[in-house]
Scaffold this motif. Structure first.
Motif, PDB file in Angstrom:
ATOM      1  N   GLU A   5      -0.355   4.223  -6.134  1.00 57.78           N
ATOM      2  CA  GLU A   5       1.072   4.453  -6.370  1.00 57.78           C
ATOM      3  C   GLU A   5       1.668   5.326  -5.269  1.00 57.78           C
ATOM      4  N   GLU A   8       2.080   3.107  -2.263  1.00 59.23           N
ATOM      5  CA  GLU A   8       3.215   2.212  -2.483  1.00 59.23           C
ATOM      6  C   GLU A   8       4.539   2.957  -2.269  1.00 59.23           C
ATOM      7  N   ARG A   9       4.650   4.150  -2.799  1.00 63.58           N
ATOM      8  CA  ARG A   9       5.867   4.951  -2.640  1.00 63.58           C
ATOM      9  C   ARG A   9       6.094   5.295  -1.177  1.00 63.58           C
ATOM     10  N   ARG A  12       7.294   2.159   0.629  1.00 64.36           N
ATOM     11  CA  ARG A  12       8.679   1.881   0.244  1.00 64.36           C
ATOM     12  C   ARG A  12       9.636   2.860   0.927  1.00 64.36           C
ATOM     13  N   ASP A  13       9.288   4.147   0.914  1.00 67.43           N
ATOM     14  CA  ASP A  13      10.128   5.163   1.551  1.00 67.43           C
ATOM     15  C   ASP A  13      10.249   4.925   3.059  1.00 67.43           C
ATOM     16  N   VAL A  15       9.881   2.008   4.652  1.00 69.24           N
ATOM     17  CA  VAL A  15      10.684   0.801   4.862  1.00 69.24           C
ATOM     18  C   VAL A  15      12.169   1.124   4.695  1.00 69.24           C
ATOM     19  N   HIS A  16      12.512   1.869   3.662  1.00 68.09           N
ATOM     20  CA  HIS A  16      13.925   2.232   3.436  1.00 68.09           C
ATOM     21  C   HIS A  16      14.449   3.118   4.557  1.00 68.09           C
TER      22      HIS A  16
END
Length: 176
Positions: A5, A8-9, A12-13, A15-16
């Protein structure tokens, strides 16, 4: 939180953050473009696999095939992206803004994300041209005679358009 997790976070962070750094706060649909590229790549892979499974040999295109497909790609991309008759296909993704030339519409893209990316694809003849040329190439593999006939028709239409524009120009020059 588990280690997966956390990873994954972090992904995601990251990529954003990269998206935000690239777009500078504008509504540029990178995710939608990524989706369109994925659909295109999957379509090409599926066509290649189908050709291989069907035992279809790759054609040896001639200069005439190139000329036909060039004219057909040009004409069909303008037809799909700009023609009033095909506006119902673009309507869910665009807003009518007027005309830009003879038998061509000016449309603004609506929405965000994937909707905006599809709208931009459908209103850009350069963008639709990639898909159309790929479709014509696939047609030369799976149905060469029908593809050549369709390409011939579209190329004749493109030639007719050029003659129409030439006639208008000559008429305007004669009237001046």
């Amino acid at each position: 939180m588990t280690s997966s997790e956390d990873v994954e976070r972090q992904v995601r962070d990251t990529v954003h953050a990269e998206r935000d750094a690239y777009t500078g706060g504008s509504d540029h649909p990178l995710g939608g473009y990524l989706g369109a590229m994925g659909v295109y790549a999957a379509s090409v892979a599926a066509l290649a696999a189908a050709a291989r499974l069907a035992g279809r040999p790759l054609p040896e295109p001639t200069v005439w095939d190139l000329a036909l497909c060039t004219g057909a790609t040009h004409r069909l991309s303008r037809l799909l992206a700009k023609d009033p008759v095909t506006s119902p296909l673009r309507a869910p993704f665009t807003r009518f803004e007027g005309t830009t030339g003879p038998a061509e519409l000016k449309e603004g893209v609506r929405g965000s994300g994937a909707r905006k990316a599809v709208g931009e694809l459908l209103t850009c003849p350069f963008c639709t041209g990639v898909w159309i040329a790929t479709g014509l190439s696939a047609g030369l593999v799976f149905a060469p005679r029908a593809t050549r006939l369709a390409a011939l028709t579209l190329t004749a239409l493109a030639g007719s358009d050029l003659l129409q524009f030439a006639r208008v120009r000559i008429q305007r020059a004669a009237g001046e």
